[in-house]
Each structure stands twice: as C-alpha cells, then as structure tokens.
Design an enzyme around this catalytic site. Sequence first.
Site, PDB file in Angstrom:
ATOM      1  N   ARG A 224       0.805  -1.216   0.011  1.00  0.00           N
ATOM      2  CA  ARG A 224       0.092   0.137   0.114  1.00  0.00           C
ATOM      3  C   ARG A 224       0.674   1.223   0.186  1.00  0.00           C
ATOM      4  O   ARG A 224       1.883   1.420   0.765  1.00  0.00           O
ATOM      5  CB  ARG A 224      -0.894   0.083   1.166  1.00  0.00           C
ATOM      6  CG  ARG A 224      -1.980  -1.271   1.150  1.00  0.00           C
ATOM      7  CD  ARG A 224      -3.167  -0.892   0.174  1.00  0.00           C
ATOM      8  NE  ARG A 224      -4.210  -1.540   0.024  1.00  0.00           N
ATOM      9  CZ  ARG A 224      -4.250  -2.786  -0.520  1.00  0.00           C
ATOM     10  NH1 ARG A 224      -3.265  -3.053  -1.352  1.00  0.00           N
ATOM     11  NH2 ARG A 224      -5.432  -3.453  -0.695  1.00  0.00           N
ATOM     12  N   HIS A 272      -0.781   0.159  -9.590  1.00  0.00           N
ATOM     13  CA  HIS A 272      -1.460  -1.151  -8.807  1.00  0.00           C
ATOM     14  C   HIS A 272      -1.968  -2.109  -9.662  1.00  0.00           C
ATOM     15  O   HIS A 272      -3.116  -2.557  -9.629  1.00  0.00           O
ATOM     16  CB  HIS A 272      -2.543  -0.140  -7.971  1.00  0.00           C
ATOM     17  CG  HIS A 272      -3.030  -0.918  -6.837  1.00  0.00           C
ATOM     18  ND1 HIS A 272      -3.410  -0.494  -5.599  1.00  0.00           N
ATOM     19  CD2 HIS A 272      -3.038  -2.286  -6.760  1.00  0.00           C
ATOM     20  CE1 HIS A 272      -3.777  -1.567  -4.976  1.00  0.00           C
ATOM     21  NE2 HIS A 272      -3.464  -2.550  -5.353  1.00  0.00           N
TER      22      HIS A 272
HETATM   23  P1  NDP Z   1      -1.183 -11.832   4.856  1.00  0.00           P
HETATM   24  O1  NDP Z   1      -2.016 -11.400   5.878  1.00  0.00           O
HETATM   25  O2  NDP Z   1      -1.249 -13.354   4.269  1.00  0.00           O
HETATM   26  O3  NDP Z   1       0.384 -11.704   5.390  1.00  0.00           O
HETATM   27  C1  NDP Z   1       0.835 -10.469   6.036  1.00  0.00           C
HETATM   28  C2  NDP Z   1       2.004 -10.799   6.526  1.00  0.00           C
HETATM   29  O4  NDP Z   1       2.552  -9.589   7.315  1.00  0.00           O
HETATM   30  C3  NDP Z   1       2.296 -11.899   7.729  1.00  0.00           C
HETATM   31  O5  NDP Z   1       3.361 -12.702   7.523  1.00  0.00           O
HETATM   32  C4  NDP Z   1       2.106 -11.030   8.821  1.00  0.00           C
HETATM   33  O6  NDP Z   1       3.063 -11.746  10.156  1.00  0.00           O
HETATM   34  C5  NDP Z   1       3.118 -10.016   8.406  1.00  0.00           C
HETATM   35  N1  NDP Z   1       2.505  -8.761   9.376  1.00  0.00           N
HETATM   36  C6  NDP Z   1       1.596  -8.074   9.446  1.00  0.00           C
HETATM   37  N2  NDP Z   1       1.670  -7.021  10.262  1.00  0.00           N
HETATM   38  C7  NDP Z   1       2.862  -6.947  10.781  1.00  0.00           C
HETATM   39  C8  NDP Z   1       3.917  -6.458  11.753  1.00  0.00           C
HETATM   40  N3  NDP Z   1       2.917  -5.267  12.256  1.00  0.00           N
HETATM   41  N4  NDP Z   1       4.919  -6.722  11.723  1.00  0.00           N
HETATM   42  C9  NDP Z   1       5.482  -7.608  11.345  1.00  0.00           C
HETATM   43  N5  NDP Z   1       4.764  -8.533  10.338  1.00  0.00           N
HETATM   44  C10 NDP Z   1       3.731  -7.949  10.062  1.00  0.00           C
HETATM   45  O7  NDP Z   1      -1.496 -10.979   3.634  1.00  0.00           O
HETATM   46  P2  NDP Z   1      -1.128 -11.184   2.049  1.00  0.00           P
HETATM   47  O8  NDP Z   1       0.097 -11.977   1.908  1.00  0.00           O
HETATM   48  O9  NDP Z   1      -2.363 -11.801   1.448  1.00  0.00           O
HETATM   49  O10 NDP Z   1      -1.204  -9.940   1.347  1.00  0.00           O
HETATM   50  C11 NDP Z   1      -0.210  -8.830   1.828  1.00  0.00           C
HETATM   51  C12 NDP Z   1      -0.896  -7.220   1.409  1.00  0.00           C
HETATM   52  O11 NDP Z   1      -0.366  -7.387  -0.043  1.00  0.00           O
HETATM   53  C13 NDP Z   1      -2.177  -7.055   1.370  1.00  0.00           C
HETATM   54  O12 NDP Z   1      -2.472  -6.664   2.642  1.00  0.00           O
HETATM   55  C14 NDP Z   1      -2.408  -5.956   0.422  1.00  0.00           C
HETATM   56  O13 NDP Z   1      -2.041  -4.553   1.030  1.00  0.00           O
HETATM   57  C15 NDP Z   1      -1.040  -6.410  -0.559  1.00  0.00           C
HETATM   58  N6  NDP Z   1      -1.549  -6.685  -2.065  1.00  0.00           N
HETATM   59  C16 NDP Z   1      -1.170  -5.873  -2.844  1.00  0.00           C
HETATM   60  C17 NDP Z   1      -1.716  -6.151  -4.177  1.00  0.00           C
HETATM   61  C18 NDP Z   1      -1.441  -5.316  -5.410  1.00  0.00           C
HETATM   62  O14 NDP Z   1      -1.512  -5.636  -6.660  1.00  0.00           O
HETATM   63  N7  NDP Z   1      -0.224  -4.434  -5.233  1.00  0.00           N
HETATM   64  C19 NDP Z   1      -2.650  -7.244  -4.535  1.00  0.00           C
HETATM   65  C20 NDP Z   1      -2.854  -8.083  -3.317  1.00  0.00           C
HETATM   66  C21 NDP Z   1      -2.431  -7.631  -1.954  1.00  0.00           C
HETATM   67  P3  NDP Z   1       2.054 -12.802  10.735  1.00  0.00           P
HETATM   68  O15 NDP Z   1       2.127 -13.923   9.940  1.00  0.00           O
HETATM   69  O16 NDP Z   1       3.244 -13.041  11.827  1.00  0.00           O
HETATM   70  O17 NDP Z   1       0.831 -12.549  11.319  1.00  0.00           O
HETATM   71  C1  OXD Z   2      -5.468  -6.438  -2.760  1.00  0.00           C
HETATM   72  C2  OXD Z   2      -5.056  -5.340  -3.881  1.00  0.00           C
HETATM   73  O1  OXD Z   2      -5.392  -6.155  -1.796  1.00  0.00           O
HETATM   74  O2  OXD Z   2      -5.603  -5.696  -5.207  1.00  0.00           O
HETATM   75  O3  OXD Z   2      -5.960  -7.379  -3.284  1.00  0.00           O
HETATM   76  O4  OXD Z   2      -4.645  -4.354  -3.585  1.00  0.00           O
END
Ligand code: NDP
Ligand code: OXD
Length: 312
Positions: A224, A272
Amino acid sequence: MRISFCCFDTKPQPWVDGLQAAFPDADVSLWAAGAEPADYAVVWAPPQQFFDEQQQLKGIFNIGAGVDALMKLKLPAGVPVVRLDDAGMSVQMAEYVCHAVIRHFRELDVYEADVAQGKWSYRAPRLRGEFPVGVMGLGVLGERVGRALAQFEFPVNGWSRSPKVVEGVQCFSGEVGSTGFQDFLAASRILVCLLPLTPDTVGIMNRDTLSRLQPGGYVINVARGTHLVDEDLLALIDSGRLAGATLDVFRTEPLPAGHAFWKHPKVTVTPHTSARTLREESIAQIAGKIRSLAAGAPISTLAGVVDPKKGY
Ligand code: NDP
Ligand code: OXD
C-alpha cells in the site's frame, strides 16, 4: 439466500452474473441505497452507508487480499470478514517482484536506455550475493515471493510478526522496531513490502528504516502507498544512499499528475497492477466459503478470516 455485491472499481455485472451462476437459487444483486437486507456481502471498498443499511449480514467477503479500506469503516458487530486467500494473486506477485529485482540487479533498465540510443555496451557482471532481498511480510504473498526469489539464488530474508520457517529464506520476526526488524533491515539491500496496512505498518518505509538497508538499497512497494514516506524515499535516492525504487502502489491512486515519482529517472511506476483480482478464481473461492458457512461450518475452518484486533 440473498447476496449483495458492492464495488465501484470494477464492472459489476460480470461479478453479479458469476455469483448468480454459482448460486442459481439465490437472489444476487448489485447494491443500491435502500436495498433489501442481504445474508452475505461481496465487496471492495464499499461506502459506510452499505454497512449502516446492511445489518443482517452473516459474512463479508472482500474481493482483494488487503482489507485496510474495510477496517476504516464501522462494520456490523460480530460479522466475520473474509479476504481473498491467494486466488491466483501469489503467482502474479512472484512474477512482478522477481521481474523488478532482476531488472534492477541485471541493470536491464540501463541496457534499455542504451539500446534506445543505438548503443551496444556491456556492464560489469554483478554478484547476486551482494544483493540480498528482504521481504517484509511472510504471509500468503510474501512467502511465495520469498520462495520464488530463492529459486534465482538471491540471498532472501523475510520478516513477519510471528516466527516462520520458509525454505531458502532467512526468517526474522518481531514487532516494528524490534531487534528482529532491525537485523532484517541490516541484512537486506533490496526491500520488498508485502505487509498489510495497519496502524503498526503505516509509514514503515521512512528515512530511518530505509537508511538501515545496505548501501545502494532498492525499494519495491507492492503493498500500500501509505507504507512509504514518499519524500524520505526521494531524498535518499537523490542523495545517492538508495539506488532507486519500483512502486506499484501510492498514497493517492491514480498517482496525481505532477507527482515526482512519474518522471524520476530512478523510479519505476506501475498502476497498482502487480497482482490483480482474478474474477473466476475469486468467485469460486468465495462461493466455496459461503457454501461452507451456510452449511454450518465454524468460521475458524475458513482460510483468510480477518482478525479484527490485528487488522489483517
Ligand atoms: P497476509 O495477511 O497473508 O500476510 C501478512 C504478513 O505480514 C504476515 O506474515 C504477517 O505476520 C505480516 N505482518 C503484518 N503486520 C505485521 C507487523 N506489524 N509486523 C510484522 N509483520 C507483520 O497478507 P497477504 O500476503 O495476502 O497480502 C499482503 C498485502 O499485499 C495485502 O494486505 C495488500 O495490502 C497487498 N496486496 C497488494 C496487491 C497489489 O496488486 N499491489 C495485491 C494483493 C495484495 P504474521 O504472519 O506473523 O501475522
Ligand atoms: C488487494 C489489492 O489487496 O489488489 O488485493 O491491492
């Protein structure tokens, strides 16, 4: 069963038709103000009015992985929020990030510029051991990206809140600012952000944290825009401390005309698009989960259920 679809960012009709095909006996419709109460909501960034009116929901399905837009709203109490769990996004994210890392590491941007001027020139080969990649967030997307980078024999570091074991990835854990986080940054030269946007992670890429990367650091933000402090990144690139960035997400989208990122020679911008929501896969995944819930399965058996306390 009544299903309400609410999303203003995409053509709605194919979604409504797809959901209707998955549930021929249900009433599936595009939400409009004053609509009848639905059992399930399928949404992306709906307005607050949607939830103010839809008070009888049994489940809220987000047609993306990130739920930051939903978490800003006042949601009906106790209704589970379920995000997309991969649904074809992790392979796209792995492609995008590997491409960005390799383009930077192999200086393909420099070759493109040379070739455009009709120049046949060579750059000295670089050692991948000197380009350790750090992936922030080892969830569904970050883990897949880490594994894919390891296949190209880059040293890969990963950081998450809870400890993980991922083949080919040196895993660090802890909260923002913890020793684990600082050690992760110090071990990395290319930084990839795949964190959810939460109060803990807003502005996580700033002058302090980016200065902790190894010299010649490079930033890839695919999570983001608000994870990044734009001015800090630009100042560090312009001072030579960082080599550049590939950015797919921005504080304001579309990226406003005239923003310094558009024309900066060391910043690559994409709109994006690193991992798109794939309609058919997403509808199949959501329909499976609605069926499970309707059949009485406990919510804890579903993948992608958001923990409201963590915000992801
Ligand atoms: P997940 O919820 O599967 O993974 C999130 C990861 O971040 C976990 O490993 C979590 O740790 C870690 N995390 C969260 N908060 C913290 C923190 N404060 N400190 C340390 N680690 C943290 O999410 P996804 O992998 O499915 O997606 C990640 C992000 O990608 C989405 O939230 C979205 O914003 C972005 N995205 C962007 C897209 C694009 O087109 N640009 C498309 C899809 C997604 P733990 O496992 O220990 O909880
Ligand atoms: C998502 C994105 O969060 O597309 O899936 O950014």
